[in-house]
Motif scaffolding. Structure first.
Motif, PDB file in Angstrom:
ATOM      1  N   LYS A 275       0.875  -1.174   0.000  1.00  0.00           N
ATOM      2  CA  LYS A 275       0.000   0.000   0.000  1.00  0.00           C
ATOM      3  C   LYS A 275       0.906   1.215   0.000  1.00  0.00           C
ATOM      4  O   LYS A 275       1.442   1.600   1.036  1.00  0.00           O
ATOM      5  CB  LYS A 275      -0.911   0.018   1.230  1.00  0.00           C
ATOM      6  N   GLY A 276       1.116   1.801  -1.189  1.00  0.00           N
ATOM      7  CA  GLY A 276       1.996   2.950  -1.321  1.00  0.00           C
ATOM      8  C   GLY A 276       2.539   3.042  -2.732  1.00  0.00           C
ATOM      9  O   GLY A 276       2.327   2.153  -3.562  1.00  0.00           O
ATOM     10  N   THR A 277       3.237   4.105  -3.015  1.00  0.00           N
ATOM     11  CA  THR A 277       3.809   4.350  -4.332  1.00  0.00           C
ATOM     12  C   THR A 277       5.031   3.455  -4.559  1.00  0.00           C
ATOM     13  O   THR A 277       5.849   3.287  -3.666  1.00  0.00           O
ATOM     14  CB  THR A 277       4.219   5.826  -4.469  1.00  0.00           C
ATOM     15  N   ILE A 278       5.126   2.906  -5.755  1.00  0.00           N
ATOM     16  CA  ILE A 278       6.243   2.040  -6.121  1.00  0.00           C
ATOM     17  C   ILE A 278       6.994   2.694  -7.276  1.00  0.00           C
ATOM     18  O   ILE A 278       6.386   3.040  -8.290  1.00  0.00           O
ATOM     19  CB  ILE A 278       5.741   0.645  -6.550  1.00  0.00           C
ATOM     20  N   THR A 279       8.308   2.877  -7.115  1.00  0.00           N
ATOM     21  CA  THR A 279       9.149   3.445  -8.167  1.00  0.00           C
ATOM     22  C   THR A 279      10.321   2.498  -8.377  1.00  0.00           C
ATOM     23  O   THR A 279      11.183   2.374  -7.512  1.00  0.00           O
ATOM     24  CB  THR A 279       9.651   4.851  -7.781  1.00  0.00           C
ATOM     25  N   VAL A 280      10.318   1.818  -9.533  1.00  0.00           N
ATOM     26  CA  VAL A 280      11.274   0.748  -9.785  1.00  0.00           C
ATOM     27  C   VAL A 280      11.672   0.752 -11.259  1.00  0.00           C
ATOM     28  O   VAL A 280      10.840   1.022 -12.126  1.00  0.00           O
ATOM     29  CB  VAL A 280      10.636  -0.623  -9.434  1.00  0.00           C
ATOM     30  N   ARG A 281      12.944   0.428 -11.521  1.00  0.00           N
ATOM     31  CA  ARG A 281      13.384   0.323 -12.914  1.00  0.00           C
ATOM     32  C   ARG A 281      12.780  -0.926 -13.561  1.00  0.00           C
ATOM     33  O   ARG A 281      12.157  -0.843 -14.598  1.00  0.00           O
ATOM     34  CB  ARG A 281      14.913   0.296 -12.985  1.00  0.00           C
ATOM     35  N   GLU A 282      12.982  -2.093 -12.959  1.00  0.00           N
ATOM     36  CA  GLU A 282      12.410  -3.340 -13.474  1.00  0.00           C
ATOM     37  C   GLU A 282      11.491  -3.926 -12.415  1.00  0.00           C
ATOM     38  O   GLU A 282      11.925  -4.216 -11.307  1.00  0.00           O
ATOM     39  CB  GLU A 282      13.506  -4.359 -13.787  1.00  0.00           C
TER      40      GLU A 282
END
Length: 122
Positions: A64-71
């Protein structure tokens, strides 16, 4: 594998607070806080309430929250509530994502921005 390290948070572990790891992180427990790491592997029973930032992530539990990922790989057991920003994305059939999916590298050219704005005013 010289120089490669990883940390494991077991199913019996609950953490309230942010986690920052320069290594890979394997998470089976519960975290209430933001996670920043090189690579995140999340087990099916794991819960994260907070933002996730990583180079790579393989999610199988609840976030529950923002996800910032390259892959990013979202497995069929995953339950995501929040916006997802990625460069490369794989979602297994059956996974649940409640939020916006948006590629990080997508830059809208300025002339297209004006067209979109003009079109949305109608």
């Amino acid at each position: 594998m010289s120089g490669s390290t990883f940390s494991v948070l077991g199913a019996d572990t609950a953490i309230r607070g942010d986690i920052s790891a320069s290594a890979d992180l394997h998470l089976d427990g519960k975290v209430e806080g933001d996670i920043t790491c090189a690579a995140l592997v999340q087990g099916e029973s794991s819960q994260v309430i907070g933002a996730v930032t990583a180079e790579t992530a393989r999610l199988a539990g609840s976030v529950k929250g923002t996800i910032t990922v390259r892959e990013l790989v979202i497995l069929k057991s995953a339950r995501i509530e929040g916006d997802v920003h990625y460069d490369a994305l794989t979602i297994e059939q059956g996974a649940q994502v409640d939020g916006r999916l948006s590629p990080r590298a997508a830059k809208v050219p300025e002339h297209e921005t004006h067209l979109v704005l003009a079109a949305s005013q109608d």
